[in-house]
Design a protein around this motif. Structure first.
Motif, PDB file in Angstrom:
ATOM      1  N   LEU A 188     -10.109 -33.141  18.916  1.00 15.51           N
ATOM      2  CA  LEU A 188     -10.721 -32.407  17.798  1.00 15.51           C
ATOM      3  C   LEU A 188     -11.462 -33.372  16.873  1.00 15.51           C
ATOM      4  CD1 LEU A 188     -11.204 -29.925  16.096  1.00 15.51           C
ATOM      5  CD2 LEU A 188      -8.951 -30.226  15.076  1.00 15.51           C
ATOM      6  N   GLY A 189     -10.831 -34.524  16.554  1.00 16.56           N
ATOM      7  CA  GLY A 189     -11.490 -35.509  15.691  1.00 16.56           C
ATOM      8  C   GLY A 189     -12.773 -36.033  16.314  1.00 16.56           C
ATOM      9  N   THR A 190     -12.757 -36.256  17.630  1.00 15.98           N
ATOM     10  CA  THR A 190     -13.964 -36.730  18.326  1.00 15.98           C
ATOM     11  C   THR A 190     -15.072 -35.686  18.244  1.00 15.98           C
ATOM     12  OG1 THR A 190     -12.580 -38.024  19.835  1.00 15.98           O
ATOM     13  CG2 THR A 190     -14.858 -37.586  20.519  1.00 15.98           C
ATOM     14  N   THR A 191     -14.708 -34.396  18.412  1.00 13.07           N
ATOM     15  CA  THR A 191     -15.701 -33.314  18.328  1.00 13.07           C
ATOM     16  C   THR A 191     -16.325 -33.256  16.933  1.00 13.07           C
ATOM     17  OG1 THR A 191     -14.484 -32.032  19.970  1.00 13.07           O
ATOM     18  CG2 THR A 191     -16.055 -30.834  18.580  1.00 13.07           C
ATOM     19  N   ILE A 192     -15.480 -33.325  15.899  1.00 14.77           N
ATOM     20  CA  ILE A 192     -15.991 -33.267  14.523  1.00 14.77           C
ATOM     21  C   ILE A 192     -16.865 -34.470  14.235  1.00 14.77           C
ATOM     22  CG2 ILE A 192     -15.321 -33.278  12.093  1.00 14.77           C
ATOM     23  CD1 ILE A 192     -12.785 -31.767  12.890  1.00 14.77           C
ATOM     24  N   TYR A 193     -16.423 -35.668  14.682  1.00 10.21           N
ATOM     25  CA  TYR A 193     -17.199 -36.891  14.414  1.00 10.21           C
ATOM     26  C   TYR A 193     -18.570 -36.833  15.081  1.00 10.21           C
ATOM     27  CZ  TYR A 193     -18.528 -41.791  14.227  1.00 10.21           C
ATOM     28  OH  TYR A 193     -19.216 -42.964  14.004  1.00 10.21           O
ATOM     29  N   SER A 194     -18.629 -36.373  16.340  1.00  8.48           N
ATOM     30  CA  SER A 194     -19.913 -36.326  17.041  1.00  8.48           C
ATOM     31  C   SER A 194     -20.879 -35.350  16.361  1.00  8.48           C
ATOM     32  CB  SER A 194     -19.695 -35.929  18.500  1.00  8.48           C
ATOM     33  OG  SER A 194     -19.140 -34.631  18.589  1.00  8.48           O
ATOM     34  N   ASN A 195     -20.359 -34.219  15.876  1.00  8.34           N
ATOM     35  CA  ASN A 195     -21.219 -33.269  15.167  1.00  8.34           C
ATOM     36  C   ASN A 195     -21.649 -33.805  13.805  1.00  8.34           C
ATOM     37  OD1 ASN A 195     -21.490 -30.405  16.551  1.00  8.34           O
ATOM     38  ND2 ASN A 195     -19.446 -31.169  17.049  1.00  8.34           N
ATOM     39  N   LEU A 196     -20.764 -34.536  13.114  1.00  8.16           N
ATOM     40  CA  LEU A 196     -21.150 -35.175  11.857  1.00  8.16           C
ATOM     41  C   LEU A 196     -22.250 -36.202  12.093  1.00  8.16           C
ATOM     42  CD1 LEU A 196     -17.665 -35.713  10.158  1.00  8.16           C
ATOM     43  CD2 LEU A 196     -19.526 -34.328   9.255  1.00  8.16           C
ATOM     44  N   GLN A 197     -22.136 -36.952  13.196  1.00  6.73           N
ATOM     45  CA  GLN A 197     -23.149 -37.961  13.525  1.00  6.73           C
ATOM     46  C   GLN A 197     -24.508 -37.312  13.732  1.00  6.73           C
ATOM     47  OE1 GLN A 197     -22.383 -41.280  13.576  1.00  6.73           O
ATOM     48  NE2 GLN A 197     -24.532 -41.740  13.855  1.00  6.73           N
ATOM     49  N   LYS A 198     -24.533 -36.177  14.428  1.00  2.91           N
ATOM     50  CA  LYS A 198     -25.799 -35.477  14.653  1.00  2.91           C
ATOM     51  C   LYS A 198     -26.328 -34.876  13.361  1.00  2.91           C
ATOM     52  CE  LYS A 198     -24.738 -34.466  19.488  1.00  2.91           C
ATOM     53  NZ  LYS A 198     -24.392 -33.417  20.472  1.00  2.91           N
ATOM     54  N   ALA A 199     -25.417 -34.395  12.497  1.00  2.00           N
ATOM     55  CA  ALA A 199     -25.847 -33.853  11.205  1.00  2.00           C
ATOM     56  C   ALA A 199     -26.417 -34.955  10.329  1.00  2.00           C
ATOM     57  CB  ALA A 199     -24.673 -33.166  10.510  1.00  2.00           C
ATOM     58  N   TRP A 200     -25.833 -36.180  10.419  1.00  2.00           N
ATOM     59  CA  TRP A 200     -26.347 -37.311   9.618  1.00  2.00           C
ATOM     60  C   TRP A 200     -27.758 -37.699  10.055  1.00  2.00           C
ATOM     61  CZ3 TRP A 200     -24.118 -38.884   5.289  1.00  2.00           C
ATOM     62  CH2 TRP A 200     -24.583 -40.052   4.694  1.00  2.00           C
ATOM     63  N   GLU A 201     -28.139 -37.320  11.279  1.00  2.00           N
ATOM     64  CA  GLU A 201     -29.499 -37.579  11.762  1.00  2.00           C
ATOM     65  C   GLU A 201     -30.488 -36.529  11.263  1.00  2.00           C
ATOM     66  OE1 GLU A 201     -28.993 -37.679  15.939  1.00  2.00           O
ATOM     67  OE2 GLU A 201     -27.837 -39.564  15.939  1.00  2.00           O
ATOM     68  N   GLY A 202     -29.967 -35.525  10.490  1.00  3.14           N
ATOM     69  CA  GLY A 202     -30.852 -34.536   9.870  1.00  3.14           C
ATOM     70  C   GLY A 202     -30.821 -33.171  10.514  1.00  3.14           C
ATOM     71  N   ASN A 203     -29.895 -32.936  11.457  1.00  2.00           N
ATOM     72  CA  ASN A 203     -29.834 -31.661  12.159  1.00  2.00           C
ATOM     73  C   ASN A 203     -28.654 -30.829  11.661  1.00  2.00           C
ATOM     74  OD1 ASN A 203     -31.937 -32.591  13.957  1.00  2.00           O
ATOM     75  ND2 ASN A 203     -30.363 -33.820  14.973  1.00  2.00           N
ATOM     76  N   GLU A 204     -28.917 -29.543  11.392  1.00  2.00           N
ATOM     77  CA  GLU A 204     -27.817 -28.642  11.049  1.00  2.00           C
ATOM     78  C   GLU A 204     -26.997 -28.373  12.304  1.00  2.00           C
ATOM     79  OE1 GLU A 204     -28.599 -25.131   8.889  1.00  2.00           O
ATOM     80  OE2 GLU A 204     -30.051 -26.067   7.522  1.00  2.00           O
ATOM     81  N   ARG A 205     -25.680 -28.340  12.146  1.00  2.00           N
ATOM     82  CA  ARG A 205     -24.791 -28.171  13.287  1.00  2.00           C
ATOM     83  C   ARG A 205     -23.836 -27.002  13.057  1.00  2.00           C
ATOM     84  NH1 ARG A 205     -26.229 -29.987  17.747  1.00  2.00           N
ATOM     85  NH2 ARG A 205     -24.043 -30.080  18.419  1.00  2.00           N
ATOM     86  N   THR A 206     -23.596 -26.245  14.126  1.00  4.73           N
ATOM     87  CA  THR A 206     -22.607 -25.167  14.110  1.00  4.73           C
ATOM     88  C   THR A 206     -21.783 -25.273  15.385  1.00  4.73           C
ATOM     89  OG1 THR A 206     -24.083 -23.706  12.853  1.00  4.73           O
ATOM     90  CG2 THR A 206     -22.246 -22.681  14.006  1.00  4.73           C
ATOM     91  N   PHE A 207     -20.482 -25.274  15.239  1.00  4.57           N
ATOM     92  CA  PHE A 207     -19.616 -25.367  16.418  1.00  4.57           C
ATOM     93  C   PHE A 207     -18.288 -24.681  16.105  1.00  4.57           C
ATOM     94  CE2 PHE A 207     -18.702 -29.039  13.848  1.00  4.57           C
ATOM     95  CZ  PHE A 207     -17.318 -29.212  13.934  1.00  4.57           C
ATOM     96  N   GLU A 208     -17.534 -24.428  17.165  1.00  6.69           N
ATOM     97  CA  GLU A 208     -16.225 -23.788  17.034  1.00  6.69           C
ATOM     98  C   GLU A 208     -15.147 -24.716  17.573  1.00  6.69           C
ATOM     99  OE1 GLU A 208     -16.353 -20.107  19.092  1.00  6.69           O
ATOM    100  OE2 GLU A 208     -18.000 -19.271  17.881  1.00  6.69           O
ATOM    101  N   PHE A 209     -13.930 -24.567  17.032  1.00  2.00           N
ATOM    102  CA  PHE A 209     -12.792 -25.306  17.581  1.00  2.00           C
ATOM    103  C   PHE A 209     -11.541 -24.440  17.432  1.00  2.00           C
ATOM    104  CE2 PHE A 209     -12.701 -26.468  13.105  1.00  2.00           C
ATOM    105  CZ  PHE A 209     -11.342 -26.421  12.792  1.00  2.00           C
ATOM    106  N   GLU A 210     -10.542 -24.780  18.221  1.00  2.19           N
ATOM    107  CA  GLU A 210      -9.316 -23.982  18.247  1.00  2.19           C
ATOM    108  C   GLU A 210      -8.118 -24.865  17.924  1.00  2.19           C
ATOM    109  OE1 GLU A 210      -6.944 -20.945  21.296  1.00  2.19           O
ATOM    110  OE2 GLU A 210      -8.968 -21.679  21.783  1.00  2.19           O
ATOM    111  N   ARG A 211      -7.273 -24.356  17.047  1.00  2.44           N
ATOM    112  CA  ARG A 211      -5.991 -24.987  16.736  1.00  2.44           C
ATOM    113  C   ARG A 211      -4.870 -23.997  17.022  1.00  2.44           C
ATOM    114  NH1 ARG A 211      -5.441 -29.279  13.092  1.00  2.44           N
ATOM    115  NH2 ARG A 211      -3.687 -28.224  12.078  1.00  2.44           N
TER     116      ARG A 211
END
Length: 743
Positions: free
Chosen positions: A459-482
């Protein structure tokens, strides 16, 4: 290397070479002329001049060392001044007790003067060897007054000993013969100590090339040469004795220069730098006082203004000429009472820092005061710094109000609101609020937590990768399950000056939405299956009725041999009829006849039917009933049999190599009965269990997925429920719960 060292310290080397080797060369070249020139009658005067010079140098080293004591590092070299105080004192005693000197304080004596000489040389040789052996080792808690007191006591004790036991002490000099062997041995020992000091300083010179070390090297060379000269005379009036004293005087000069450059010179240099720094600091402070925008007023012990800056004039709208000599509190009429209280506290020695005072309504002026005592000028008793913070306070209050409104809005947010900032390659959570945090099982102290690749698992890897793409200027939307549900995250980069400064994220719970979507999808599938089943059942039933009727007619006239084939055909037609009835169950609700039945009998009847198939597949059936009495339930017997047969057949098919089938019926205390069907088969993958009961979803190669779907529909119609639990390669357990009371 040698040339570079000479170039860096050419002055020290040149002086040392001249003062060391030129006298030796002159003595060697003109020793006979010099002997004829030398008059022994002048010996006492020359001796007095040389010794007085040595004493003067020794005392100069002490005086300068005493002055520089507090300015030098606390090392063993701080003892050098006290060593030369002792050496200078005993050289002085040696001089005034020298043979031929008038009896000023003490009577002259050749043995006393020799012993004073030996003590001076011993103190000098031993102390310097020890000090250089420890090589400027740090010494703590040095008190120069105590060291001086100890030195004076030491001098007094040695002086008393020499005067008391001098006549009984060994003879050191015999006039006409020269030094005794005992004195020569002492001189050789002193030379050995000087040579040791020479080696220690030479080793230090290899690492630290300084003028002071160069002077010390040549000083010890001269002391060693002079020491040998002292052992060669026959009469104290001999020229060789005078030459020894000359070398000692020059050596002390070198020691003085070394000590001056290593300690005193640096002390004076530091003092000069400190004075320059002080002048520069005063200039900076004066510039700060004049140009700082804050109001500064210097006041005397009565609270009257002595000096103000431009900031004071701007704040009070008063010129400096108007306020000089005026009480400070009078210059701030809106705060006069409060200022008088503060000034009284400051005059007691207290500091009043960042004391905010507001004017009474209708005025909204607020001023921040810092008042503290100062002591460097007898006419100035305290300084007062004031700053108008009215606009700043209004801005802070507005900002606080906005922050509180934003905080309330965030806290009322049904999901989670968070902000992220990238530092190096990590993302740090700078803000996180929301009611959903508790539901997700996340602590509210998450602010400050750092996310990096690999943190918090998948889960942390998924959030980090999406944050990295958002830091490049792209809006991100994703789902995760707990384990607490399913969540949707949106990340939006915040840009300032075309650069991403932070990321704002929101998270909402979409568990119910997902379940609704799944139910809708299942409903759509069921609707399709129902329509298809209705069509198939309708098209099959009409010809099936005709076939069954004519087959029954044929059976009445059939011969015995043909009758068995007719019976087989009727059996298969009945089976087709049952299948069409199943389709009709899917197509529309059936009019089910609920009657009271004993659940134990239904289960036992099903096991009786299934047992032959189980034996053929090498499967052992274990049946357990926890109740000895009847278990009455209101149900449709055939439909329940259909469910049990379907589930038990699935269990048997999961054990192709044989195994154990455990079927139990247990009464619960909550008005339900539980039927457990447990096998030791291949098991069901975890991700498949949630989809069991969906039409057309099956793990069987030739299955349709309709069997389980019909079973689920039947149990739901009986107000019960089915639950599956399984572990791959370990088996599956099906738990069916039915109500004991009437539905």
């Amino acid at each position: 290397m040698i040339m570079k060292a000479y170039q860096d310290h050419h002055k020290a080397y040149t002086i040392s070479f001249i003062y060391t080797f030129v006298p030796l060369l002159l003595l060697y070249l003109i020793q006979f002329q010099f002997q004829s020139f030398y008059d022994p009658k002048n010996h006492l005067s020359i001796h007095l001049i040389l010794e007085t010079y040595s004493v003067f140098i020794s005392f100069i080293i002490f005086v300068f060392g005493w002055k520089a004591f507090g300015h030098n590092p606390p090392t063993t070299l701080l003892f050098v001044p006290f060593v030369f105080l002792a050496v200078g004192y005993f050289d002085f005693m040696h001089t005034i007790t020298y043979s031929g000197m008038p009896p000023l304080f003490v009577e002259s004596s050749i043995n006393k003067t020799a012993w004073f000489w030996v003590v001076a040389r011993a103190i000098e040789a031993i102390s310097l060897a020890i000090l250089f052996f420890y090589d400027e080792k740090t010494v703590r808690n040095l008190n120069r007054k105590l060291i001086l007191l100890g030195t004076l006591i030491f001098l007094a004790l040695l002086t008393v000993l020499i005067y008391t036991f001098g006549p009984q002490a060994p003879q050191l000099i015999i006039e006409g013969t020269g030094p005794t062997p005992f004195k020569n041995v002492l001189e050789y020992v002193f030379n050995g100590l000087h040579f040791l000091s020479f080696i220690l300083v030479l080793r230090k010179l290899n690492h630290v090339k300084t003028d002071s070390n160069i002077y010390l090297i040549f000083a010890f060379v001269l002391l060693i040469i002079g020491g040998f000269q002292i052992t060669l005379y026959q009469s104290v009036h001999d020229l060789v004795n005078i030459i020894g004293h000359v070398y000692k005087a020059i050596a002390y000069t070198f020691i003085y220069r070394a000590f001056f450059y290593s300690n005193l010179h640096l002390t004076f240099v530091h003092k000069e730098k400190a004075e320059k720094n002080l002048a520069a600091t005063q200039g900076i402070l004066e510039s700060f006082f004049t140009h700082t925008p804050d109001s500064i007023a210097l006041c005397d012990q009565n609270g009257n203004v002595v000096k103000v800056n431009k900031g004071f004039e701007k704040l009070t709208k008063l010129k400096s000429e108007q306020v000089l000599g005026t009480p400070l509190s009078k210059t701030f009429p809106l705060f006069e009472k409060e200022l008088n209280v503060l000034i009284k506290e400051v005059l007691k020695g207290n500091r009043m820092i960042d004391y905010e005072i507001g004017a009474k309504p209708p005025s909204s002026i607020r001023v921040n005061f810092t008042i503290y005592p100062i002591y460097f000028d007898e006419y100035i008793q305290f300084a007062a710094i004031a700053r108008d913070i009215t606009e700043e306070r209004v801005a802070k209050e507005k900002l606080k109000q906005v922050e509180e409104e934003l905080k309330e809005m965030i806290q009322e947010h049904q999901g989670v609101f968070a902000k992220f900032k990238k530092i190096d390659d990590y993302f740090t959570i700078t803000l996180c609020h929301g009611e959903l945090l508790n539901d997700m099982g996340i602590s509210s102290d998450i602010v400050g937590f750092t996310l990096y690749p690999g943190s918090c698992g998948h889960l942390g890897t998924t959030i980090y990768s999406n944050l990295q793409k958002a830091w490049e200027g792209n809006e991100r939307t994703f789902e995760f399950e707990r384990h607490t549900g399913i969540y949707a995250v949106t990340l939006k980069p915040i840009l300032r000056n075309f650069e991403v400064q932070e990321i704002i994220g929101s998270c909402i719970d979409i568990t119910k939405l997902k379940k609704t979507e799944d139910l809708l999808r299942k409903s759509e599938k069921l609707a399709v299956v129902g329509e298809m089943a209705a069509g198939i059942a309708h098209e099959i039933r009409n010809p099936l009725t005709t076939l069954k009727g004519f087959t029954q007619i044929l059976g009445k006239d059939a011969q015995e041999r043909e009758k068995q084939f007719v019976d087989l055909m009727l059996s298969e037609l009945s089976r087709i009829e049952l299948i069409t009835n199943d389709f009709m169950i899917l197509a529309k609700p059936q009019a089910i006849k609920y009657q009271e039945h004993d659940l134990r009998k239904i289960v036992n009847h099903v096991l009786t039917i299934i047992e032959p198939q189980a034996i053929l597949n090498n499967i052992e059936i274990i049946s357990r009933n926890t109740s000895v009495e009847e278990i009455p339930i209101i149900c449709d017997e055939n439909q329940l049999k259909q469910v049990f047969i379907n589930l038990i057949k699935n269990a048997i098919e999961s054990m192709p190599a044989g195994g154990q089938l455990d079927v139990s019926v247990e009464l619960s205390h909550n008005g339900y009965v539980t039927i457990n069907i447990k096998d030791t088969g291949c098991g069901i993958p975890e991700h498949v269990i949630t989809r069991l009961g969906e039409p057309f979803y099956t793990l069987k190669e030739k299955g349709t997925g309709l069997g389980l779907m019909v079973s689920f529909r039947i149990i739901e119609a009986h107000k019960g429920k089915i639950e599956f639990s399984s572990k791959e390669n370990a088996g599956t357990k099906v738990e069916i719960k039915l109500p004991l009371k009437s539905v």
